[in-house]
Write an enzyme that holds these catalytic residues in place. Structure first.
Site, PDB file in Angstrom:
ATOM      1  N   ARG A   1       0.849  -1.180   0.000  1.00  0.00           N
ATOM      2  CA  ARG A   1       0.000   0.000   0.000  1.00  0.00           C
ATOM      3  C   ARG A   1       0.886   1.231   0.000  1.00  0.00           C
ATOM      4  O   ARG A   1       1.678   1.414   0.924  1.00  0.00           O
ATOM      5  CB  ARG A   1      -0.874  -0.038   1.251  1.00  0.00           C
ATOM      6  CG  ARG A   1      -2.108   0.775   1.142  1.00  0.00           C
ATOM      7  CD  ARG A   1      -3.170   0.357   2.137  1.00  0.00           C
ATOM      8  NE  ARG A   1      -2.746   0.334   3.530  1.00  0.00           N
ATOM      9  CZ  ARG A   1      -3.529   0.703   4.537  1.00  0.00           C
ATOM     10  NH1 ARG A   1      -4.740   1.141   4.296  1.00  0.00           N
ATOM     11  NH2 ARG A   1      -3.122   0.628   5.771  1.00  0.00           N
TER      12      ARG A   1
ATOM     13  N   THR B   1      -0.794   7.529  -1.147  1.00  0.00           N
ATOM     14  CA  THR B   1      -2.056   7.468  -1.900  1.00  0.00           C
ATOM     15  C   THR B   1      -2.976   6.362  -1.393  1.00  0.00           C
ATOM     16  O   THR B   1      -4.155   6.344  -1.752  1.00  0.00           O
ATOM     17  CB  THR B   1      -1.772   7.166  -3.380  1.00  0.00           C
ATOM     18  OG1 THR B   1      -1.159   5.848  -3.462  1.00  0.00           O
ATOM     19  CG2 THR B   1      -0.829   8.181  -3.994  1.00  0.00           C
TER      20      THR B   1
ATOM     21  N   ASP C   1      -2.373  -3.660  12.740  1.00  0.00           N
ATOM     22  CA  ASP C   1      -1.758  -4.094  11.483  1.00  0.00           C
ATOM     23  C   ASP C   1      -1.677  -5.614  11.476  1.00  0.00           C
ATOM     24  O   ASP C   1      -0.911  -6.208  12.243  1.00  0.00           O
ATOM     25  CB  ASP C   1      -0.362  -3.481  11.339  1.00  0.00           C
ATOM     26  CG  ASP C   1       0.228  -3.773   9.961  1.00  0.00           C
ATOM     27  OD1 ASP C   1       0.399  -4.967   9.627  1.00  0.00           O
ATOM     28  OD2 ASP C   1       0.503  -2.826   9.222  1.00  0.00           O
TER      29      ASP C   1
ATOM     30  N   ASP D   1       1.874  -7.161  10.797  1.00  0.00           N
ATOM     31  CA  ASP D   1       2.776  -7.007  11.948  1.00  0.00           C
ATOM     32  C   ASP D   1       2.400  -7.963  13.070  1.00  0.00           C
ATOM     33  O   ASP D   1       3.266  -8.531  13.735  1.00  0.00           O
ATOM     34  CB  ASP D   1       2.744  -5.563  12.466  1.00  0.00           C
ATOM     35  CG  ASP D   1       3.613  -4.632  11.638  1.00  0.00           C
ATOM     36  OD1 ASP D   1       4.504  -5.133  10.916  1.00  0.00           O
ATOM     37  OD2 ASP D   1       3.400  -3.411  11.706  1.00  0.00           O
TER      38      ASP D   1
HETATM   39  N1  URA Z   1      -4.331  -3.282   7.082  1.00  0.00           N
HETATM   40  C1  URA Z   1      -4.214  -3.744   8.352  1.00  0.00           C
HETATM   41  O1  URA Z   1      -3.406  -4.632   8.617  1.00  0.00           O
HETATM   42  N2  URA Z   1      -4.993  -3.199   9.309  1.00  0.00           N
HETATM   43  C2  URA Z   1      -5.894  -2.242   9.057  1.00  0.00           C
HETATM   44  O2  URA Z   1      -6.590  -1.804   9.978  1.00  0.00           O
HETATM   45  C3  URA Z   1      -6.010  -1.773   7.727  1.00  0.00           C
HETATM   46  C4  URA Z   1      -5.221  -2.311   6.761  1.00  0.00           C
END
Ligand code: URA
Length: 214
Positions: free
Chosen positions: A109, A113, A205, A208
């Site tokens: 990502r 943007t 995340d 993570d």
């Molecule tokens: N990606 C993630 O890992 N968590 C989110 O909240 C949004 C995108």
């Protein structure tokens, strides 16, 4: 299976799955428990998502007799993991679908943007003959899932499903506009996206937390 206000979007509201999802969401859950719970949730999702697979009857000989018994028929399956967080759902899906082929789609990502940028695309040669279940734990803006589905359609895939743990309404709206034909299966539909593109309440995340990189 409860439908949502969105067309073709289903939330799997099984109590076991919802119980596990609450622990996945908790900031106190350790990496090993997070991984195990995501795997178990993916197993339950695989069970529901494949509920409509066609079957045919074949002769089976039991110790007592021979009779016609159902086995899966129709298109074979491919699991498409959107790297890297999709990998967290892959093992659980494979537990239930051990014969499925696996595709990997690398997208990151762009932090400015929030658009998806492709860096890897490796799929089985006969993918166009398979039903593809795309795995993307967090449907935030939906850009990654939309880009992955765009690419899969480009290489000839016509039968697709998308499985996410959690989605934001913004992502679902974008996905529905881009790919109304692709059913979306969720463990939860959350409130909204925050200014940083995170789903709220969400789980943080996913990559993570699966890989312990934070
Ligand atoms: N990606 C993630 O890992 N968590 C989110 O909240 C949004 C995108």
């Amino acid at each position: 299976m409860p439908a949502t206000d969105f067309d073709n979007v289903f939330v799997i509201d099984h109590p076991l799955l919802q119980h596990k999802l609450s622990f996945v969401r908790s900031a106190d859950t350790t990496t090993d428990n997070f991984r195990r719970l995501v795997r178990e949730i993916a197993q339950m999702m695989a069970y529901e998502i494949t509920r409509d697979l066609p079957t045919e009857k074949v002769p089976v000989t039991t110790p007592l007799t021979t009779f016609d018994s159902p086995v899966i028929s129709g298109k074979k399956l491919c699991l498409a993991s959107i790297l890297r967080a999709g990998t967290g759902m892959l093992d659980g899906m494979i537990d239930l679908l051990p014969g499925a082929r696996v595709a990997h789609i690398g997208l990151y990502r762009d932090p400015e943007t929030l658009e998806a940028v492709e860096y890897y695309f490796k799929v089985p040669e006969d993918i166009q003959d398979r039903t593809v279940i795309v795995l993307d734990p967090m449907l935030a803006t939906g850009h990654s899932a939309i880009a992955a589905i765009d690419r899969l359609k480009e290489v000839g895939v016509t039968s697709l499903k998308l499985a996410c743990l959690i989605a934001a309404p913004e992502g679902v709206t974008n996905l529905r506009a881009a790919h109304p034909d692709v059913p979306l299966w969720l463990a939860a539909l959350d409130s909204h996206l925050n200014d940083h593109g995170y789903i709220v309440p969400g789980l943080g995340d996913a990559g993570d937390r699966i890989f312990g990189t934070k």
